[in-house]
Scaffold this motif. Structure first.
Motif, PDB file in Angstrom:
ATOM      1  N   UNK A  72      14.150  10.228  -1.602  1.00 47.26           N
ATOM      2  CA  UNK A  72      14.480   9.698  -2.727  1.00 47.26           C
ATOM      3  C   UNK A  72      15.216   9.073  -2.185  1.00 47.26           C
ATOM      4  N   UNK A  73      16.467   9.123  -1.377  1.00 48.42           N
ATOM      5  CA  UNK A  73      17.252   8.113  -0.966  1.00 48.42           C
ATOM      6  C   UNK A  73      16.360   6.320  -1.453  1.00 48.42           C
ATOM      7  N   UNK A  74      15.162   5.994  -0.126  1.00 51.46           N
ATOM      8  CA  UNK A  74      14.035   5.016   0.207  1.00 51.46           C
ATOM      9  C   UNK A  74      13.567   4.701  -1.558  1.00 51.46           C
ATOM     10  N   UNK A  75      12.938   6.030  -1.683  1.00 53.38           N
ATOM     11  CA  UNK A  75      12.322   5.643  -3.565  1.00 53.38           C
ATOM     12  C   UNK A  75      13.589   4.601  -4.361  1.00 53.38           C
ATOM     13  N   UNK A  76      14.545   5.594  -4.356  1.00 57.01           N
ATOM     14  CA  UNK A  76      15.988   4.499  -5.157  1.00 57.01           C
ATOM     15  C   UNK A  76      15.673   3.184  -4.988  1.00 57.01           C
ATOM     16  N   UNK A  77      15.692   2.875  -3.527  1.00 55.86           N
ATOM     17  CA  UNK A  77      15.524   1.392  -3.268  1.00 55.86           C
ATOM     18  C   UNK A  77      14.803   0.223  -3.635  1.00 55.86           C
ATOM     19  N   UNK A 101       0.489   1.319  -9.106  1.00 58.84           N
ATOM     20  CA  UNK A 101       0.319   2.987  -9.747  1.00 58.84           C
ATOM     21  C   UNK A 101       0.687   3.623  -9.316  1.00 58.84           C
ATOM     22  N   UNK A 102       0.883   4.579 -10.331  1.00 59.36           N
ATOM     23  CA  UNK A 102       2.401   5.630  -9.746  1.00 59.36           C
ATOM     24  C   UNK A 102       1.821   7.178  -9.880  1.00 59.36           C
ATOM     25  N   UNK A 103       1.805   7.977  -9.481  1.00 59.31           N
ATOM     26  CA  UNK A 103       1.719   9.581 -10.245  1.00 59.31           C
ATOM     27  C   UNK A 103       2.827  10.126 -10.406  1.00 59.31           C
ATOM     28  N   UNK A 104       4.619   9.697 -10.004  1.00 59.68           N
ATOM     29  CA  UNK A 104       5.817  10.198 -10.048  1.00 59.68           C
ATOM     30  C   UNK A 104       6.065   9.010 -11.926  1.00 59.68           C
ATOM     31  N   UNK A 105       5.523  10.250 -13.083  1.00 60.89           N
ATOM     32  CA  UNK A 105       5.912   9.762 -14.212  1.00 60.89           C
ATOM     33  C   UNK A 105       7.127   9.298 -14.640  1.00 60.89           C
ATOM     34  N   UNK A 106       8.447  10.275 -13.718  1.00 62.49           N
ATOM     35  CA  UNK A 106       9.663   9.831 -14.400  1.00 62.49           C
ATOM     36  C   UNK A 106       9.341   8.582 -13.776  1.00 62.49           C
ATOM     37  N   UNK A 131       3.723   2.209  -4.122  1.00 59.61           N
ATOM     38  CA  UNK A 131       4.351   2.440  -2.678  1.00 59.61           C
ATOM     39  C   UNK A 131       5.875   3.158  -1.631  1.00 59.61           C
ATOM     40  N   UNK A 132       6.378   4.546  -3.315  1.00 57.27           N
ATOM     41  CA  UNK A 132       7.200   5.555  -2.671  1.00 57.27           C
ATOM     42  C   UNK A 132       6.314   6.706  -2.372  1.00 57.27           C
ATOM     43  N   UNK A 133       5.381   7.183  -2.050  1.00 55.74           N
ATOM     44  CA  UNK A 133       4.769   8.249  -2.181  1.00 55.74           C
ATOM     45  C   UNK A 133       5.266   8.727  -0.977  1.00 55.74           C
ATOM     46  N   UNK A 175       0.969  -1.830  -0.620  1.00 57.28           N
ATOM     47  CA  UNK A 175      -0.282  -0.152  -0.300  1.00 57.28           C
ATOM     48  C   UNK A 175       0.882   1.216   0.212  1.00 57.28           C
ATOM     49  N   UNK A 176       0.144   2.178  -0.127  1.00 60.96           N
ATOM     50  CA  UNK A 176       0.835   3.729  -0.137  1.00 60.96           C
ATOM     51  C   UNK A 176       1.136   3.872   1.006  1.00 60.96           C
ATOM     52  N   UNK A 177       0.654   3.729   2.112  1.00 64.39           N
ATOM     53  CA  UNK A 177       1.828   4.164   3.481  1.00 64.39           C
ATOM     54  C   UNK A 177       2.099   2.873   3.850  1.00 64.39           C
ATOM     55  N   UNK A 178       3.181   2.723   4.495  1.00 63.90           N
ATOM     56  CA  UNK A 178       4.210   1.300   4.989  1.00 63.90           C
ATOM     57  C   UNK A 178       3.373   1.034   6.229  1.00 63.90           C
ATOM     58  N   UNK A 179       2.676   0.075   6.355  1.00 65.20           N
ATOM     59  CA  UNK A 179       1.741  -0.616   7.428  1.00 65.20           C
ATOM     60  C   UNK A 179       2.034  -1.787   8.209  1.00 65.20           C
ATOM     61  N   UNK A 180       3.655  -1.870   8.868  1.00 62.94           N
ATOM     62  CA  UNK A 180       3.846  -2.884   9.728  1.00 62.94           C
ATOM     63  C   UNK A 180       2.459  -3.050  10.295  1.00 62.94           C
TER      64      UNK A 180
END
Length: 277
Positions: free
Chosen positions: A206-211, A228-233, A200-202, A117-122
């Protein structure tokens, strides 16, 4: 990164009940969506959506907020079933199996089609228990087997080296990026065929997103990934194919390089170039 999960093609679990069995090999060939319409009560959220999602690649879904892409994603593991007055028309197949057939075992389906999901939910439990929870539910009782699954899942999610000395610590103590990778490991622990990722990265830096993006590139050799992403890049970086949703319709679905450099539909071009959205 080596992925040391058990060989999925040797797994004998079935996607659906005895009335309509299908092997894992068949189940991961592709996802086929045919003329799907979806309604929240009287509101139509998806309009005649058709597409084929290939196995062992990343497929991205883009579009402005409220366009239907997350609704569509949740159809792939029937999470919309729990919404009152929701109705789906059309057909969605994994392999040769119609996942909306009345004989489908929805619990088994959601094991095969995991979701991040969008927000981590451990869970508010230890790192170990977060990973072991799913396999236990599905019948894994052996301590040594659970230990192996926890280690292999955390390795597959690129997290093992960071947490191996504290796997019995509470997962809530991890950073946001680590929590999201833990959630990915939790999905992988039940050996799915398909992994769905909803933004998943919203919520990540940036470092966590790259991972996470690097991880998707690793995991697609073993799993079919839909994001699903809003980030086209991000979509352009991680995906082989991209679908553009607008007002509940699939406007264009093609190889990502075409969508982002030479779209066929003017509405896709307008969105990609920032004219709206």
């Amino acid at each position: 990164m080596a992925i040391s999960m058990m060989d999925k093609r040797g797994n004998t679990d079935m996607l659906i009940t005895e009335k309509k069995q299908i092997s894992t090999n068949e189940a991961i060939e592709k996802i086929k969506i045919e003329n799907v319409n979806f309604y929240y009560g009287s509101h139509q959220a998806l309009i005649n959506v058709s597409m084929n999602i290939k196995s062992n690649q990343v497929t991205a879904l883009i579009g402005p907020s409220g366009c239907g892409k997350s609704t569509f994603l949740r159809l792939l593991n029937r999470m919309n079933d729990i919404i009152p007055y929701a109705k789906m028309e059309g057909k969605i197949s994994i392999g040769d199996c119609d996942i909306y057939d009345k004989t489908t075992d929805v619990v088994e389906l959601r094991k095969r089609v995991g979701m991040v999901f969008q927000k981590p939910n451990p869970f508010p439990k230890s790192i170990y228990e977060n990973i072991a929870f799913g396999p236990r539910i599905h019948g894994v009782k052996s301590k040594s087997a659970l230990n192996d699954l926890v280690e292999s899942s955390l390795k597959a999610a690129g997290l093992w080296n960071e947490v191996k000395d504290r796997i019995h610590n509470n997962a809530m103590g991890l950073s946001g990026g680590q929590q999201q990778r833990l959630c990915i490991a939790r999905v992988l622990a039940v050996n799915p065929d398909v992994v769905l990722m909803d933004e998943p990265c919203s919520a990540l830096d940036p470092i966590s997103t790259s991972r996470i993006e690097d991880l998707m590139n690793e995991l697609k050799t073993q799993y079919t990934i839909v994001i699903v992403t809003h980030n086209m890049q991000q979509a352009a970086r991680v995906s082989e194919e991209t679908g553009f949703f607008l007002n509940g319709e699939m406007i264009e679905f093609a190889k990502s390089e075409i969508i982002f450099t030479d779209p066929r539909d003017k509405r896709t071009e307008d969105y990609i170039t920032g004219r709206f959205g």
